[in-house]
Write an enzyme that holds these catalytic residues in place. Sequence first.
Site, mmCIF file in Angstrom:
data_model
loop_
_atom_site.group_PDB
_atom_site.id
_atom_site.type_symbol
_atom_site.label_atom_id
_atom_site.label_comp_id
_atom_site.label_asym_id
_atom_site.label_seq_id
_atom_site.Cartn_x
_atom_site.Cartn_y
_atom_site.Cartn_z
ATOM 1 N N ASP A 443 35.297 26.666 41.873
ATOM 2 C CA ASP A 443 34.567 27.489 40.890
ATOM 3 C C ASP A 443 33.806 26.605 39.898
ATOM 4 O O ASP A 443 34.072 25.389 39.783
ATOM 5 C CB ASP A 443 35.602 28.353 40.151
ATOM 6 C CG ASP A 443 35.067 29.716 39.767
ATOM 7 O OD1 ASP A 443 33.840 29.858 39.658
ATOM 8 O OD2 ASP A 443 35.893 30.627 39.555
ATOM 9 N N ASP A 500 30.690 38.188 41.891
ATOM 10 C CA ASP A 500 31.956 38.737 41.398
ATOM 11 C C ASP A 500 31.967 40.252 41.497
ATOM 12 O O ASP A 500 32.976 40.879 41.189
ATOM 13 C CB ASP A 500 32.189 38.320 39.940
ATOM 14 C CG ASP A 500 32.931 36.993 39.859
ATOM 15 O OD1 ASP A 500 33.336 36.478 40.912
ATOM 16 O OD2 ASP A 500 33.093 36.475 38.735
#
Length: 696
Positions: A443, A500
């Site tokens: 990430d 997301d």
Amino acid sequence: MTDTYQTWRLDDGLQTLVLASRRTRLPEVVYWGAALPEEDDAQALAAAHMLDVTGGMLDENPDLSVCPEAVRTFPGQPGLIVRDHGGTPLLPKFCFESDQIDENALTLRFVDEENRLHLTVNFETDRHTHVITATTKLEAERPVHLHWLAAPVLPGPQLSDEMIDVSGRWCGEFQLNRTAWSPGMRYRENRTGRTGHEHFPGLIVPCRGATNTQGEAYAFHYGWSGGHKMIAEELPDGRRQIQFGHAARMETKPATLFETSPLYITYSRDGLNGCAVAFQRHLRDRILTPANDRPRPVHYNCWEAVYFDHKLPVLQDIAERAASLGAERFVLDDGWFGLRDDDTRSLSDWEVDPRKYPDGLGPLVEHVHKLGMTFGIWFEPEMINPDSDLHREHPDWALGAEDQTLGRQQKALNMALPEVRDFIYDRMAAILSKYEIEYIKWDHNRVLPAPDANQTRGSYALIDRLRADFPHVEIETCASGGGRIDFGILKRTDRVWLSDSNDALERLKMQHNATLFLPLTVTGSHVGPRKCHTSGRILDISFRAWVAAQRHMGFEMDPRELTEHEATVLTEVTSWWKHNRTWLETADILRLDSADPAVIAEQQLAADKSQFVVFAGKAGTSAQIAPRPLRLTRLDPKAHYEVTLINRTNAPTLSRGTPALKDGTLTLSGAYLMAQGLTLPWSFPETMWVIEGRKL
Ligand code: DGJ
């Protein structure tokens, strides 16, 4: 007087690119487009390309060269902006030095004697993917400051009214923008220091009348993860130029060598799909360096199920349920390390949290393995929270000023420092060595305080080192969803976390646009919770499952929320995906021209063209009452196909008629399917029809 030209020509079977230079100057691309006859004489092409001169113009039109030079009265943006060591602007003027021509590659070298600079441009063609890879390199005999260096500059097509580029935001990646060409420029510059949601480094220039399936189009992608700059400029004389490079001024120190990242370009005479297929194949077959050749496993990711609340028995229960639904890989997301109970602390303290895992990760990893799944784990290697042991020990390892504005309560580490990379490497390597882990979700949740090419190079170096030492570990590139997606990062990773947003309706649109650049193999897509956590939308399981099945399928909801019916549907769709994934992974994803704007549809066509699947997603309510036929593409007009609506039992009771597809398999010619199209049953918004086709 007629000039003679020095010329170079590149062909890949579908496209031809011709370069020509006069009087040892930098060459111009004098032709780029549909393949030309072999016998076309490059001299003649160069001469034919010459523009007239009239009142109000210079006596000769300045070259729109592969690196337009300000000093030659070029009326637009130059391709190179550079200063000497003391800061004085240099005005380079290059002359031909040498060329090297191989079957699929062309390298041209130029020198600026006065400033002691050398410029090298390189083009490589690919007869399989039809993507041309172009780079520019600048060498200086004394260190210089680089402000801007464009990859080889290409002319923009004239028979084009607009360009399409890509923007986005968190949970809203891959939005397409159409901008009309007009005098002046469209300037996109990403100064966030990562590829970002906001400015995906891609551009498509459709020629007049082009659609997804027909017409001509040109496409560009810049493979760099540190933020790019794009210029699409119409010059006062009407010519157009397209430049791509790193964001300006991101080389922070004087140096003697600078290189652009590869600029990937392609020309299509099959509409936007021609560009999409070229990029999909190039990424899949040339850029990716897969850790194994196994079929893509069905993922389970626990983020939206538990967030930071890790409890071993709960995770074990979830893993069991995920496995019984068909998952083959279990990914433990954020929350397993340091004192990470929320997103305010512990980034960079990559040691297992003994409060949550008193016996380490072993019991969870073993449990997952016993269920027949592999184990993946989340890291955010470039980041540090001020509230972390590492920050207390080495505050100087963080990038940016003390009073900087934090992003998600975190700072970025200075990846240019070898000691930082070593430290993070050691921590990650310790986890990867101790446990049988075969996947990292990598990430990168905040932008940088300032763009800096060394940061990107540092990230690349860390990933490369880990990949070299743990070659079996696959990596997913994630940055708050799709904030770091480009061919540069994909040279060293295996999958993208597109967004997301697990909202299937939003995903349907995003996937449709992202596939202009990305194939199924890399595009992660998860079945989210019934009520989407980022949109609040409630969507039926069938729609959620089929949208995930369009790409690399996975689940991310808490499986404990599933009703029996939902679990059954999910299991069925997952098993359909597993049954078909081998051919889907090498299929071309083709965007269909839908007559109804409420329908977003694509056709995945097998590499051998023997079968296809059409996904027709209903993204809204149609203006008209009856469904409009959906035309297919790239089929053999003479062949016949068996066509089956595989989820016809999903037809709502309001679909009262008898369209043939509701009854069973139809046999139709490719010609009919492409000219008339499929007449699908009536359906609700937020549903998906799935149609399989087999060539007879
Ligand atoms: C942002 C990612 O995009 C999410 O999927 C999740 O991994 C969180 N970070 C974890 O902090």
